[in-house]
Design a protein around this motif. Structure first.
Motif, mmCIF file in Angstrom:
data_model
loop_
_atom_site.group_PDB
_atom_site.id
_atom_site.type_symbol
_atom_site.label_atom_id
_atom_site.label_comp_id
_atom_site.label_asym_id
_atom_site.label_seq_id
_atom_site.Cartn_x
_atom_site.Cartn_y
_atom_site.Cartn_z
ATOM 1 N N ARG A 146 0.833 -1.218 0.000
ATOM 2 C CA ARG A 146 0.000 0.000 0.000
ATOM 3 C C ARG A 146 0.863 1.261 0.000
ATOM 4 O O ARG A 146 0.380 2.351 -0.262
ATOM 5 C CB ARG A 146 -0.943 0.011 1.199
ATOM 6 N N ASP A 147 2.138 1.101 0.323
ATOM 7 C CA ASP A 147 3.013 2.275 0.400
ATOM 8 C C ASP A 147 4.057 2.236 -0.700
ATOM 9 O O ASP A 147 5.245 2.339 -0.459
ATOM 10 C CB ASP A 147 3.660 2.331 1.799
ATOM 11 N N LYS A 148 3.585 2.071 -1.928
ATOM 12 C CA LYS A 148 4.422 2.093 -3.140
ATOM 13 C C LYS A 148 5.521 1.052 -3.116
ATOM 14 O O LYS A 148 6.627 1.281 -3.621
ATOM 15 C CB LYS A 148 5.026 3.493 -3.351
ATOM 16 N N THR A 150 7.273 0.143 -0.623
ATOM 17 C CA THR A 150 8.394 0.497 0.277
ATOM 18 C C THR A 150 8.127 -0.001 1.698
ATOM 19 O O THR A 150 6.972 -0.176 2.096
ATOM 20 C CB THR A 150 8.623 2.027 0.355
ATOM 21 N N ARG A 152 8.400 1.768 4.336
ATOM 22 C CA ARG A 152 8.378 3.038 5.050
ATOM 23 C C ARG A 152 7.750 2.904 6.446
ATOM 24 O O ARG A 152 8.175 3.581 7.383
ATOM 25 C CB ARG A 152 7.587 4.035 4.196
ATOM 26 N N SER A 153 6.723 2.019 6.575
ATOM 27 C CA SER A 153 6.105 1.844 7.893
ATOM 28 C C SER A 153 7.107 1.261 8.889
ATOM 29 O O SER A 153 7.139 1.657 10.052
ATOM 30 C CB SER A 153 4.889 0.934 7.813
ATOM 31 N N TRP A 165 12.766 0.608 -1.623
ATOM 32 C CA TRP A 165 11.776 -0.034 -2.513
ATOM 33 C C TRP A 165 12.022 -1.541 -2.448
ATOM 34 O O TRP A 165 13.085 -2.014 -2.857
ATOM 35 C CB TRP A 165 11.973 0.478 -3.943
ATOM 36 N N SER A 170 1.414 0.071 -4.942
ATOM 37 C CA SER A 170 0.944 1.329 -5.498
ATOM 38 C C SER A 170 0.702 2.278 -4.333
ATOM 39 O O SER A 170 1.094 1.982 -3.200
ATOM 40 C CB SER A 170 -0.329 1.114 -6.322
ATOM 41 N N SER A 171 0.047 3.406 -4.604
ATOM 42 C CA SER A 171 -0.181 4.384 -3.555
ATOM 43 C C SER A 171 -1.611 4.220 -3.060
ATOM 44 O O SER A 171 -2.529 4.849 -3.561
ATOM 45 C CB SER A 171 0.046 5.785 -4.122
ATOM 46 N N TRP A 172 -1.816 3.333 -2.101
ATOM 47 C CA TRP A 172 -3.159 2.970 -1.673
ATOM 48 C C TRP A 172 -3.511 3.500 -0.293
ATOM 49 O O TRP A 172 -4.528 3.113 0.284
ATOM 50 C CB TRP A 172 -3.314 1.437 -1.675
ATOM 51 N N VAL A 173 -2.654 4.366 0.273
ATOM 52 C CA VAL A 173 -2.947 4.896 1.611
ATOM 53 C C VAL A 173 -4.012 5.982 1.472
ATOM 54 O O VAL A 173 -3.943 6.827 0.589
ATOM 55 C CB VAL A 173 -1.681 5.504 2.262
ATOM 56 N N SER A 175 -5.911 9.407 2.383
ATOM 57 C CA SER A 175 -5.352 10.677 2.866
ATOM 58 C C SER A 175 -5.809 10.925 4.299
ATOM 59 O O SER A 175 -6.873 10.458 4.716
ATOM 60 C CB SER A 175 -5.790 11.829 1.955
#
Ligand code: PLP
Length: 316
Positions: A146-148, A150, A152-153, A165, A170-173, A175
């Motif tokens: 969900r975070d491209k 990555t 990152r979490s 990476w 994809s970018s599923w977070v 907003s």
């Protein structure tokens, strides 16, 4: 995300109900899998479980169900099929948040279950959705997808020094702004469901005799098939009456709509090599079914106006 988590690819076949919204199939078809359709039941419009096994081949990898109107599919039988053929179960619970069956809460039966917070759903933040997983290993990967792609979490939790990476995704977070709206909506889930079910009951009780006289089919009794009052539908006895009923309702200032062209009959379904004419109940849903308004801020007089206008409709 379910398409990635289930690790499906171009050689794979996935079973879907022929009567559903595009999103259900698109999530998998866009990854190259071959959709295989199964007709739905004539009363609930859920996948007809008895027709699933004849569609299973050695390429079948998953079954995707939808709980139409928040009525549960037969998950005891579907789980048995999945276990005996080694298939993944994905439950599209876009209509079913907060719904239950005798076997438990909807959205807990799939290996992966998904719900939608689109503007049209019972709980909404405009656009968005959620995935619920029974397997912790899937949830670790889902966080990355969900975070491209990555980790990152992990970085934010101090588990790695920098983030990289590491996977597809994809970018599923959602907003932050929409998440705030959604949090309040979720707090009100019980109130929303209670009000929708009150309106649904009003329709069900008031339109029963009229439906019987006119040959118009109402949804199954909630005493037998509990639902989430996401839609209230009427199935007219002939296709030409669908447009006629909508026009009649419009004269009384009531907006009613149709939905779900059978996936096989859609232009994109045809491009994918699917052929129509084989899913009579799905096709009947598209040509005979009409939804009347249901939303939790409806007033009593608005509900009565819908009922009175419908009751004036005569099948000729
Ligand atoms: C609304 C809906 C979805 C999801 O819609 P999105 O716009 O992609 O959130 C999926 N399946 C069904 C059955 C739906 O009704």
């Amino acid at each position: 995300m379910a398409g990635y988590l289930a690790e499906l690819g171009p050689e794979d076949e996935v079973i879907f109900p022929a009567y559903t919204f595009v999103s259900t199939v698109l999530a998998f078809a866009s990854r190259g899998i071959k959709p295989v359709l199964v007709d739905v039941q004539p009363d609930t419009f859920n996948i007809d479980t008895r027709l699933i096994e004849e569609k299973i081949t050695n390429r079948t990898r998953a079954i995707v169900t939808i709980n139409y109107n928040g009525v549960s599919c037969d998950y005891t039988e579907i789980r048995r099929i999945c276990d005996s053929y080694g298939l993944f179960l994905v439950e599209d619970n876009a209509h079913g948040l907060g719904g239950v069956s005798h076997a438990g809460a909807l959205g807990t039966f799939g290996d992966i279950s998904v719900t939608s917070f689109h503007e049209t759903k019972n709980v909404s933040c405009g656009e968005g959705g959620a995935i619920t997983l029974n397997d912790p290993a899937l949830s670790e990967r889902a966080e990355i997808l969900r975070d491209k792609g990555t980790n990152r979490s992990k970085f934010f939790r101090g588990e790695v020094d920098k983030y990289n990476w590491v996977d597809w995704g994809s970018s599923w977070v959602i907003s932050d702004l929409l998440a705030e709206v959604l949090a309040h909506q979720l707090d009100k889930l019980d109130t929303i469901l209670r009000r929708r079910r009150e309106i649904w009951q009003e329709y069900y009780q008031s339109l029963g005799d009229w439906g019987h006289e006119q040959g118009v089919m109402l949804p199954p009794s909630p005493a037998l098939q509990p639902n989430t009052a996401h839609v209230f539908f009427l199935v007219l006895p002939r296709p030409d009456l669908q447009e006629e009923f909508i026009k009649h309702m419009r004269l009384g200032g009531v907006h009613s709509v149709v939905h779900y062209q059978s996936i096989a009959e859609s232009p994109m379904g045809k491009r994918l090599g699917l052929s129509g004419g084989q899913f009579p109940n799905a096709e009947r849903g598209h040509s005979h079914l009409v939804r009347i308004p249901i939303f939790n801020s409806m007033t009593k007089s608005e509900v009565n106006r819908v009922i009175e206008q419908a009751q004036e409709f005569r099948v000729r």
